[in-house]
Design an enzyme around this catalytic site. Structure first.
Site, PDB file in Angstrom:
ATOM      1  N   CYS A   1      17.034  10.043  55.727  1.00  0.00           N
ATOM      2  CA  CYS A   1      17.077  11.478  56.216  1.00  0.00           C
ATOM      3  C   CYS A   1      18.288  11.964  56.355  1.00  0.00           C
ATOM      4  O   CYS A   1      19.195  11.292  57.197  1.00  0.00           O
ATOM      5  CB  CYS A   1      16.232  11.251  57.478  1.00  0.00           C
ATOM      6  SG  CYS A   1      16.012  12.911  58.138  1.00  0.00           S
TER       7      CYS A   1
ATOM      8  N   ASN B   1      14.652  10.824  48.525  1.00  0.00           N
ATOM      9  CA  ASN B   1      14.316  11.846  49.845  1.00  0.00           C
ATOM     10  C   ASN B   1      15.047  13.048  49.306  1.00  0.00           C
ATOM     11  O   ASN B   1      15.701  13.060  48.056  1.00  0.00           O
ATOM     12  CB  ASN B   1      14.903  11.009  50.968  1.00  0.00           C
ATOM     13  CG  ASN B   1      14.438  11.808  52.074  1.00  0.00           C
ATOM     14  OD1 ASN B   1      13.925  12.893  52.189  1.00  0.00           O
ATOM     15  ND2 ASN B   1      14.205  10.989  53.276  1.00  0.00           N
TER      16      ASN B   1
ATOM     17  N   GLY C   1      11.968  20.606  46.504  1.00  0.00           N
ATOM     18  CA  GLY C   1      11.394  21.475  45.660  1.00  0.00           C
ATOM     19  C   GLY C   1      11.586  20.980  44.124  1.00  0.00           C
ATOM     20  O   GLY C   1      12.285  20.051  43.733  1.00  0.00           O
TER      21      GLY C   1
END
Length: 303
Positions: free
Chosen positions: A131, A193, A218
């Protein structure tokens, strides 16, 4: 097994389509829109040991062919997830679910994984070392092979269910990190990720999100994701779960040809809440178009 079925770390999925963590909540929210049991499974919202409020707002911004987010792992903490979220999920989802877990230290990862490993609803533990939107955790573990391996070893010591380590694309050598996780006992690898991105508002001359930088996701990142999945799948012997910009049945097949056993759909859920259902419905026709009998036969088929 049917045409769409795949085996992910010893568990059969009816199809390879998995909504990605952070884009599907804890599942029951989407169950109000359609029957989520049509999914292969889904990866629920990233969960940490303690509750997290997340980053300050604004923390999501649209951009060309994608979005930037810096939500910051907002979640109620593992105890509440077990006590409140999973019982709600059990009422509407009757398959094993993928638990996505993050932390700010090796001990935190191990603690949270051990807790969720005991839950009957959990089929896989997706350990997020990637993350980019938190400080001192997440991606700081996923950009170094030794640190990623340390987390993997610690989690494997306290769990019995398949551990899938989720990797960051914000590195120069994704293969070395994937192999380090495999050597440390990982049962699978998931990638990619979000990429680290940033936009600036021309009127205010300030970054558009409060965190300044955030995770870029995206359609724009799909070619990067395919490349990294291909590299990792050809370097490890454990299953790979591919994701990053997937938004169609054709994308799922391309990702599987690159080497993915299953495919996660992320940002597209936020554009079309029914996208995963639609992809699953479209897969048989797309398979016929490309003369594919079963999806399991095309995994890693691109040479």
């Amino acid at each position: 097994m049917g045409r769409l079925s795949v085996d992910l770390c010893g568990i059969t999925l009816d199809n390879p389509v998995i909504p990605a963590s952070g884009t599907f909540g804890y599942g029951y929210e989407y169950a109000e829109i359609y029957d989520i049991n049509c999914l292969g499974t889904f990866s629920f919202k990233g969960t940490t040991k303690e509750p997290r409020f997340g980053n300050p707002t604004p923390r999501i911004a649209e951009c060309t062919a994608g979005m930037i987010n810096a939500v910051g792992l907002q979640n109620p903490g593992v105890e509440k997830v077990i006590a409140e979220e999973l019982p709600k999920l059990k009422k509407c989802f009757h398959k094993p679910v993928m638990a996505n877990i993050s932390g700010f230290g090796v001990e935190e990862y191990a603690y949270t994984c051990e807790k969720l490993d005991k839950e009957a609803q959990v089929g896989w533990l997706e350990v997020n070392v990637s993350c980019p939107n938190v400080h001192g955790g997440g991606m700081s573990f996923g950009t170094d092979p030794k640190a990623a391996a340390e987390v993997t070893k610690a989690v494997k010591k306290v769990t019995t269910k398949p551990v899938i380590v989720k990797l960051s694309p914000n590195v120069t050598d994704i293969v070395s990190i994937a192999k380090a996780c495999e050597d440390a006992g990982a049962d699978g690898i998931s990638l990619i990720n979000t990429m680290l991105g940033m936009r600036i508002d021309l009127k205010t001359r300030k970054p558009v999100i409060a965190n300044k930088m955030g995770g870029f996701s995206g359609a724009a990142i799909f070619p990067v994701a395919v490349r990294m999945v291909y590299q990792v799948a050809n370097a490890v012997k454990i299953p790979v779960v591919g994701m990053g910009g997937v938004s169609s049945a054709e994308d799922v097949i391309e990702m599987m040809l690159a080497g993915a056993t299953a495919v996660e759909v992320g940002a597209a859920n936020l554009v079309n809440p029914c996208i995963c259902r639609d992809i699953i419905e479209e897969l048989p026709a797309v398979m016929d178009k490309y003369r594919i009998n079963t999806l399991s036969e095309i995994i890693g088929g691109a040479k």
